[in-house]
Design a protein around this motif. Structure first.
Motif, mmCIF file in Angstrom:
data_model
loop_
_atom_site.group_PDB
_atom_site.id
_atom_site.type_symbol
_atom_site.label_atom_id
_atom_site.label_comp_id
_atom_site.label_asym_id
_atom_site.label_seq_id
_atom_site.Cartn_x
_atom_site.Cartn_y
_atom_site.Cartn_z
ATOM 1 N N LEU A 404 45.862 48.309 33.469
ATOM 2 C CA LEU A 404 45.004 48.866 33.955
ATOM 3 C C LEU A 404 43.583 48.672 33.128
ATOM 4 C CD1 LEU A 404 43.688 51.167 36.062
ATOM 5 C CD2 LEU A 404 44.677 52.685 34.610
ATOM 6 N N LEU A 405 43.586 48.681 31.764
ATOM 7 C CA LEU A 405 42.583 48.759 30.968
ATOM 8 C C LEU A 405 41.953 47.293 31.245
ATOM 9 C CD1 LEU A 405 40.488 49.534 28.748
ATOM 10 C CD2 LEU A 405 42.137 48.969 26.907
ATOM 11 N N CYS A 406 42.830 46.516 31.396
ATOM 12 C CA CYS A 406 42.115 45.052 31.677
ATOM 13 C C CYS A 406 41.308 44.954 32.852
ATOM 14 C CB CYS A 406 43.341 43.903 31.818
ATOM 15 S SG CYS A 406 43.907 43.483 29.971
ATOM 16 N N GLU A 407 41.843 45.458 34.026
ATOM 17 C CA GLU A 407 41.055 45.470 35.075
ATOM 18 C C GLU A 407 39.874 46.277 35.030
ATOM 19 O OE1 GLU A 407 43.983 47.397 37.889
ATOM 20 O OE2 GLU A 407 45.270 45.501 37.895
ATOM 21 N N GLN A 408 39.759 47.578 34.221
ATOM 22 C CA GLN A 408 38.432 48.236 34.121
ATOM 23 C C GLN A 408 37.585 47.213 33.235
ATOM 24 O OE1 GLN A 408 40.244 51.590 32.116
ATOM 25 N NE2 GLN A 408 40.450 52.749 33.998
ATOM 26 N N LEU A 409 37.966 46.779 32.119
ATOM 27 C CA LEU A 409 36.959 45.674 31.592
ATOM 28 C C LEU A 409 36.614 44.664 32.325
ATOM 29 C CD1 LEU A 409 39.189 45.480 28.068
ATOM 30 C CD2 LEU A 409 37.105 46.836 28.574
ATOM 31 N N LEU A 410 37.386 44.034 33.345
ATOM 32 C CA LEU A 410 36.986 42.817 33.985
ATOM 33 C C LEU A 410 35.806 43.272 34.964
ATOM 34 C CD1 LEU A 410 40.238 40.978 34.780
ATOM 35 C CD2 LEU A 410 38.152 40.130 33.291
ATOM 36 N N ALA A 411 36.074 44.604 35.501
ATOM 37 C CA ALA A 411 35.117 45.262 36.525
ATOM 38 C C ALA A 411 33.921 45.334 35.725
ATOM 39 C CB ALA A 411 35.501 46.502 37.074
ATOM 40 N N MET A 412 33.758 46.196 34.418
ATOM 41 C CA MET A 412 32.782 46.445 33.701
ATOM 42 C C MET A 412 31.909 45.372 33.348
ATOM 43 S SD MET A 412 31.658 46.477 30.578
ATOM 44 C CE MET A 412 33.160 46.135 29.561
#
Length: 733
Positions: A404-412
């Motif tokens: 989930l953190l990776c997905e948030q980082l990629l979106a950011m």
């Protein structure tokens, strides 16, 4: 004898009933001269009897202490010079030695008639007669005693890198030692504007910072409060001060050499009133000492940040990141918990740097560093490895939370952001290693997360991948391949194969040189596997120069033996065309092998043609001026070729094999082929159709005017000797 005249220098005192003989004129003259000499001295000279009663003082004593002769004669020196903080034990020791008639020397704190203190050196010397007279010489050593702090203990502490708080406390104690009527404190002015108490060894912890200190820090000039009880600004601290017997407070700014206020030095006095000149001297010295200590601490802090923190983003660098990760990893060993190490690498960052400039790239990195810490949370350790690489160690992070953190980082990262005057659209590849499954040490976790990040990048980027065991196996194999490739390049383990290029009527147009590598253990390694490896490990430029050298050598050998190969084409990497010495290298090879420049064809990709590196078009034009032919490889697969064809000296276009394979299957591919052929015809450029494998493909190309064909229908890429045999066999049929 008067009170101010020195006694006659007689070896024995006269009997009480016998009058002393009157001195003659010469003796009186000598006595006057002696008296004048003593009065001119800056030292205080006192003549005392065995009971320490004063018989004589010089004018220097009066100037030093303020006591007139009529006030001093018959009294003891100790009664004139002692004050509230004079050490009683020292006075007793001086008195005992005096009564015993012994010479002695001591330092002590004394006081003038007006109550002001001064440090004294007292030297007593017996005259040697039976009358027991002693000469006491008083020297004012206040200045020397003050600077003893600088030249002694404090300077020693600074040189030996004592902690700031310890050095500040030493300054306070030493000032209090030479001025016992004071209690001293030092506060540091923080970057946020607040004051932090560094040292106040004589004050209770609850006393805190004096109310005058913030005013000093704000105004940058001294604030002297002669009566704490009468100053409304000191109302809150007056009760505490009164309980300690403190009546006045004098605070002074501590400034750097550039004038910046670094802190505040405060003197708390037990007596009301303004500071004396001596107190001001102490304050001046204390400010200087504290400035030295605070500036040294600032320099140490700057050096620490330079050594362990990234200058651009403020994040821990590689060394500090690893150090900061040790504690959470040790804690995880004691209290098992999952952790994730994320390795973040921006995609195509080099292109952004080259196209938009360092200012935009740096702005993007600073912005991402801030948001990475925000998303990861306060417990995470975030660092910058190098360039556009960031790493995050996230405690209490199982695999699903890491995803989930990776997905948030990629979106950011993918969100458009304005950097300077442009809008940047970025993406990243993220690799994840989990503790403890993928490693227990920080080095192992970093290595595995790096491998997972490279897998994500190889798959196109803008994604994340978790580490798996096969990545480690592939990485080991990759290291082996790299080492063997370097060895093969040095010791002749590489070969060139040649694929013929034919005119439509069957005549030899030339040959394309293709690089081949046979691994000693793994066998034939396809170029698609080892060429990217060579690019990544910095071998592409020497590899390209080897290909150039070998192709020219082989072509020259064929020409020398009468084998008519008109030209040899070879494909160089994009990075090779960025080399400043490329044209010089090519010219040298042609001259050394006695080859005409037109016999060499260099194939370039559309990526080379579109490069924004100024060296690339400069090299292309210089090669063309030299007579070398330039061929545009894989024409039709890009999107900007037509707009650049007229700008660069392209002599030839190669029709990509993907279109040739669709002949007879896809009408759109046939239409595209016809369009490329017409473009080449209208621009006066040769078109080479590669990948011809069937008679149907050959017939379609010949019927539609394709001038040059290349492919398995005629021959695969062959070693040089096999290529010669192929030529001989064609000539024989």
């Amino acid at each position: 004898m008067t009170a101010t005249d020195p006694p006659a220098a007689t070896p024995h005192a006269p009997d009480a009933g016998t009058p002393a003989p009157a001195p003659d004129a010469g003796q009186q003259q000598r006595m006057r001269q002696l008296s004048q000499a003593l009065d001119c001295s800056d030292n205080g000279v006192v003549l005392c009897d065995r009971n320490a009663r004063i018989h004589y003082i010089n004018e220097g004593f009066t100037r030093m202490f303020g006591h007139r002769p009529d006030e001093a004669i018959g009294k003891r020196p100790r009664d004139l010079i002692r004050g509230p903080h004079t050490e009683p034990a020292t006075l007793e020791q001086l008195g005992a030695r005096h009564r015993a008639g012994h010479a002695h020397r001591e330092d002590l704190l004394g006081y003038r008639k007006d109550g002001s203190p001064l440090w004294l050196s007292v030297v007593a010397t017996p005259l040697g007669g039976d009358d027991g007279l002693l000469v006491n010489v008083f020297t004012d050593i206040t200045a020397a005693k003050i600077h003893e702090v600088l030249s002694g203990k404090v300077l020693y502490a600074l040189v030996h890198e004592e902690p700031l708080a310890a050095t500040a406390a030493l300054v306070c104690r030493e000032i209090e030692r030479v001025a016992p009527d004071l209690l001293v404190s030092v506060a540091r002015h923080e970057a946020n504007g607040e004051l932090q108490l560094l040292a106040a060894p004589g004050l209770p912890p609850a006393f805190g910072i004096s109310a005058t200190c913030p005013l000093v820090a704000q105004r940058g000039r001294p604030v002297e409060v002669p009566d704490l009880g009468a100053d409304p600004a000191c109302g809150n601290c007056h009760a505490q001060a009164s309980a300690l017997g403190l009546r006045a407070c004098w605070s002074y700014p501590i400034r750097s050499t550039s004038g910046q206020v670094l802190g505040v030095l405060s003197f708390h006095s037990r007596h009301p009133g303004q500071p004396s000149p001596w107190h001001r001297k102490l304050a001046e010295l204390g400010q200087y000492l504290c400035a030295l200590a605070l500036e040294r601490e600032q320099a140490r802090s700057r050096m620490h940040r330079l050594a362990f923190y990234d200058v651009l983003t403020g994040l821990p660098n590689r060394v500090m990141f690893s150090a900061l990760c040790e504690q959470p990893l040790q804690l995880a060993e004691q209290q098992p918990m999952p952790m994730a190490l994320l390795f973040v690498d921006l995609d195509r960052f080099k292109r952004l740097n080259e196209s938009q400039g360092h200012a935009a790239a740096d702005g993007l990195l600073r912005d991402l560093a801030h948001h990475l810490q925000e998303l990861a949370g306060a417990e995470a350790v975030v660092g910058r490895q190098v360039g556009d690489e960031f790493v995050l160690l996230v405690p209490q992070c199982p695999q699903h939370r890491a995803a989930l953190l990776c997905e948030q980082l990629l979106a950011m990262i993918a969100a458009p952001r304005v950097v300077g005057s442009i809008t940047v659209h970025a993406s990243a590849s993220i690799g994840v290693a989990m503790y403890p499954e993928d490693g227990r040490g920080i080095d192992t976790l970093l290595q595995h997360a790096d491998l997972a990040m490279r897998r994500a990048k190889d798959e196109g980027g803008a994604r994340f991948r978790f580490f798996s065991a096969d990545m480690n196996r592939l990485a080991q194999e990759r290291l082996l391949l790299e080492a063997t490739l370097r060895d093969s390049l040095r010791h002749g383990g590489l070969r060139l194969h040649y694929q013929p290029q034919l005119h439509g009527d069957g005549g030899l147009y030339g040959a394309e040189a293709l690089l081949r590598w046979k691994h000693p253990h793994l066998g034939d390694i396809p170029p698609a596997r080892f060429v990217p490896l060579a690019e990544e490990c910095g071998l592409m430029t020497p590899l390209s120069y080897w290909v150039l050298e070998e192709a020219c050598r082989q072509l020259a050998d064929w020409h020398a033996r009468g084998i008519a190969v008109p030209r040899v084409a070879l494909n160089l990497s994009a990075s090779t065309f960025e080399q400043p010495r490329l044209v010089e290298q090519v010219r040298g090879l042609l001259q050394r092998h006695h080859l005409p420049a037109a016999a060499l064809v260099l194939e370039i990709t559309e990526g080379v043609m579109l490069s924004e590196q100024p060296q690339v078009p400069a090299n292309l034009h210089a090669l063309h001026a030299l007579g070398v032919q330039l061929s545009l490889d894989d024409f039709g697969t890009g999107y900007s070729s037509l707009s650049h064809l007229h700008r660069l000296p392209i002599s030839e276009m190669k029709l990509d094999r993907s279109f040739i394979g669709e002949i007879g299957h896809d009408p759109a591919a046939a239409a595209l082929i016809l369009s490329v052929l017409r473009i080449g015809e209208s621009l006066g450029k040769h078109v080479v159709a590669e990948g011809v494998e069937t008679e149907q493909q050959r017939r379609f190309l010949i019927d539609n005017g394709s001038p040059v064909l290349q492919g398995y229908l005629y021959a695969p890429a062959l070693p040089a000797d096999a290529f010669e045999r192929w030529l001989h066999e064609r000539a024989s049929t």
